[in-house]
Design a protein around this motif. Structure first.
Motif, PDB file in Angstrom:
ATOM      1  N   UNK A 129      37.620  -3.076  32.242  1.00 35.25           N
ATOM      2  CA  UNK A 129      39.279  -3.682  32.032  1.00 35.25           C
ATOM      3  C   UNK A 129      39.512  -2.905  30.531  1.00 35.25           C
ATOM      4  N   UNK A 130      40.560  -2.702  30.477  1.00 36.57           N
ATOM      5  CA  UNK A 130      41.361  -1.992  29.123  1.00 36.57           C
ATOM      6  C   UNK A 130      42.253  -3.125  28.653  1.00 36.57           C
ATOM      7  N   UNK A 131      42.185  -3.217  27.340  1.00 37.83           N
ATOM      8  CA  UNK A 131      42.991  -4.470  26.523  1.00 37.83           C
ATOM      9  C   UNK A 131      43.651  -3.568  25.582  1.00 37.83           C
ATOM     10  N   UNK A 132      44.873  -3.994  25.198  1.00 36.83           N
ATOM     11  CA  UNK A 132      45.444  -3.463  23.906  1.00 36.83           C
ATOM     12  C   UNK A 132      46.316  -4.610  23.445  1.00 36.83           C
ATOM     13  N   UNK A 133      46.994  -4.521  22.244  1.00 39.01           N
ATOM     14  CA  UNK A 133      48.090  -5.232  21.469  1.00 39.01           C
ATOM     15  C   UNK A 133      49.239  -4.272  21.148  1.00 39.01           C
ATOM     16  N   UNK A 134      50.510  -4.997  21.479  1.00 42.25           N
ATOM     17  CA  UNK A 134      51.714  -4.103  20.996  1.00 42.25           C
ATOM     18  C   UNK A 134      52.800  -5.455  20.593  1.00 42.25           C
ATOM     19  N   UNK A 135      53.629  -5.070  19.867  1.00 43.67           N
ATOM     20  CA  UNK A 135      54.436  -6.092  19.189  1.00 43.67           C
ATOM     21  C   UNK A 135      55.533  -6.447  20.325  1.00 43.67           C
ATOM     22  N   UNK A 136      56.063  -7.731  20.344  1.00 43.58           N
ATOM     23  CA  UNK A 136      57.070  -8.331  21.108  1.00 43.58           C
ATOM     24  C   UNK A 136      56.632  -8.157  22.553  1.00 43.58           C
ATOM     25  N   UNK A 137      55.479  -8.651  23.031  1.00 43.19           N
ATOM     26  CA  UNK A 137      54.937  -8.151  24.526  1.00 43.19           C
ATOM     27  C   UNK A 137      56.176  -8.519  25.352  1.00 43.19           C
ATOM     28  N   UNK A 138      56.858  -9.638  25.124  1.00 43.32           N
ATOM     29  CA  UNK A 138      57.998  -9.893  26.128  1.00 43.32           C
ATOM     30  C   UNK A 138      58.767  -8.864  26.599  1.00 43.32           C
ATOM     31  N   UNK A 139      59.052  -7.904  25.677  1.00 49.13           N
ATOM     32  CA  UNK A 139      59.997  -6.963  25.852  1.00 49.13           C
ATOM     33  C   UNK A 139      59.549  -5.377  25.904  1.00 49.13           C
ATOM     34  N   UNK A 140      58.318  -5.483  26.001  1.00 43.17           N
ATOM     35  CA  UNK A 140      57.470  -4.095  26.164  1.00 43.17           C
ATOM     36  C   UNK A 140      56.859  -3.791  27.506  1.00 43.17           C
ATOM     37  N   UNK A 141      57.185  -2.404  27.833  1.00 41.64           N
ATOM     38  CA  UNK A 141      56.175  -1.951  29.101  1.00 41.64           C
ATOM     39  C   UNK A 141      55.350  -1.004  28.597  1.00 41.64           C
ATOM     40  N   UNK A 142      54.346  -0.638  29.350  1.00 40.15           N
ATOM     41  CA  UNK A 142      53.231   0.156  28.748  1.00 40.15           C
ATOM     42  C   UNK A 142      52.888   1.143  29.885  1.00 40.15           C
ATOM     43  N   UNK A 143      52.252   2.255  29.730  1.00 37.02           N
ATOM     44  CA  UNK A 143      51.359   2.923  30.850  1.00 37.02           C
ATOM     45  C   UNK A 143      50.357   3.221  30.388  1.00 37.02           C
ATOM     46  N   UNK A 144      49.225   3.216  31.300  1.00 38.78           N
ATOM     47  CA  UNK A 144      47.815   3.688  30.869  1.00 38.78           C
ATOM     48  C   UNK A 144      47.322   5.060  31.652  1.00 38.78           C
ATOM     49  N   UNK A 145      46.661   5.429  30.629  1.00 40.38           N
ATOM     50  CA  UNK A 145      46.159   7.153  30.998  1.00 40.38           C
ATOM     51  C   UNK A 145      44.884   7.188  31.089  1.00 40.38           C
ATOM     52  N   UNK A 146      43.973   7.598  32.096  1.00 41.37           N
ATOM     53  CA  UNK A 146      42.510   7.439  32.022  1.00 41.37           C
ATOM     54  C   UNK A 146      41.834   8.632  32.815  1.00 41.37           C
ATOM     55  N   UNK A 147      40.911   9.164  32.255  1.00 39.77           N
ATOM     56  CA  UNK A 147      40.113  10.258  33.112  1.00 39.77           C
ATOM     57  C   UNK A 147      38.745  10.064  33.148  1.00 39.77           C
ATOM     58  N   UNK A 148      38.259  10.552  34.177  1.00 37.53           N
ATOM     59  CA  UNK A 148      36.820  10.462  34.657  1.00 37.53           C
ATOM     60  C   UNK A 148      35.977  11.777  34.286  1.00 37.53           C
ATOM     61  N   UNK A 149      34.861  11.889  33.708  1.00 41.71           N
ATOM     62  CA  UNK A 149      34.254  12.902  33.282  1.00 41.71           C
ATOM     63  C   UNK A 149      34.823  14.084  32.905  1.00 41.71           C
TER      64      UNK A 149
END
Length: 333
Positions: A129-149
């Motif tokens: 699981x990946x967690x983070x904080x951002x201001x005014x979360x009700x108006x914010x969308x995010x995107x996660x980028x990850x890689x393996x090895x």
């Protein structure tokens, strides 16, 4: 003539006047308006900046100028009412008697700071699981980028309001690296700009989320290997010099010259015990009979003729003193 010259300079004066640069403005993290005027070229001097939102009563001078090489290139203009970004923002750039006024629509020009407190960890459900904080979360969308090895990055869009992401059943012996960015969503007027990426966080076989631990481990590994190798060489040299250790694979065989007497005693004792009978056997006497003639047989009514046979009688106990076989009478035929 003078009237003609005056009319000529009045007509070409605005053309010869120095053109002031364009001003570009964005809203930074819903905290202030940032306006820059060095996008195309460096400014020719220090200009005076004024900016205000619609319905405000008067122009507001720049609160904090942004400088580069001693020349003003922009201004940060704070505002307290967040609803103002849906209104028109007006700017005026002044250089002496020359000025330029522009209007800006800032509704879709919000740039957020990168997400903070980004962590990655294995939960009891065996998912990463990946967690983070951002201001005014009700108006914010995010995107996660990850890689393996250290492979190619994979990017996943996260719905509005969510500040976590699950990586299902991760590989226990693989190394995961993840980062997050965000922007304003349609709920509060979608922005044209994504925030910068957060600092990458790492999870690997050691379940560490601190990138510095991985780096320090790579630094110290060659040092530890070198120290261990030198220590091993020193130990081998000391052992060879003092002959302190001997590895015994098989028992030591004594030298015959030193223990011949013991070996002879052992052999003699073993042979005696091997030939010593360990059982009792009853002795059987063997007697030989001669053929009796017919005349003799007639004279003895109780005798009968028989063929010479060897008879063994095992019912007779063995006498205590047996006669010597050499003293027995010879057989008669």
């Amino acid at each position: 003539m003078s009237i003609r010259l005056c009319l000529f300079f009045c007509l070409i004066g605005p053309v010869l006047a120095k053109q002031l640069p364009d001003v570009d403005c964005v809203v930074v993290h819903l905290q202030y308006v940032q306006c820059l005027w060095n996008k195309l070229e460096a400014p020719q001097g220090n200009y005076t900046f004024y900016g205000w939102f619609f319905k405000e009563k008067k122009m507001t001078a720049c609160a904090r100028y942004l400088s580069e090489n001693g020349t003003n290139i922009g201004c940060n203009q704070p505002y307290t009412n967040l609803i103002n970004r849906f209104h028109t923002f007006t700017t005026t750039l002044v250089d002496g008697s020359n000025n330029r006024t522009q209007t800006h629509d800032l509704k879709n020009k919000v740039i957020l700071y990168p997400p903070t407190n980004v962590t990655i960890k294995m939960e009891p459900d065996s998912n990463l699981w990946l967690y983070w904080n951002q201001t005014n979360s009700s108006c914010v969308e995010s995107r996660v980028s990850y890689r393996i090895n250290n492979n190619e990055w994979e990017t996943t869009q996260i719905s509005v309001g969510k500040q976590s992401h699950c990586i299902n059943l991760p590989c226990s012996h693989c190394r995961y690296e993840a980062k997050v960015q965000s922007r304003m969503d349609n709920n509060c007027a979608r922005s044209d700009f994504w925030s910068g990426w957060s600092e990458p966080v790492v999870w690997g076989s050691n379940n560490s989320t601190d990138p510095s631990q991985t780096g320090s481990m790579f630094v110290w590994t060659p040092v530890l290997i070198g120290v261990g190798f030198i220590t091993l060489i020193l130990l081998v040299m000391v052992l060879l010099h003092h002959e302190r250790i001997r590895i015994i694979l098989i028992p030591v065989v004594p030298k015959p010259a030193l223990t011949s007497h013991n070996i002879e005693d052992w052999l003699e004792k073993g042979l005696k015990q091997s030939f010593k009978p360990n059982y009792n056997e009853r002795a059987c006497t063997v007697r030989e009979y001669t053929q009796v003639s017919q005349s003799d047989s007639e004279s003895s009514a109780s005798s009968t003729s028989s063929v010479t046979t060897d008879q063994t009688d095992c019912s007779i106990s063995t006498p205590t003193n047996e006669p010597d076989p050499a003293l027995l009478p010879a057989p008669q035929f």
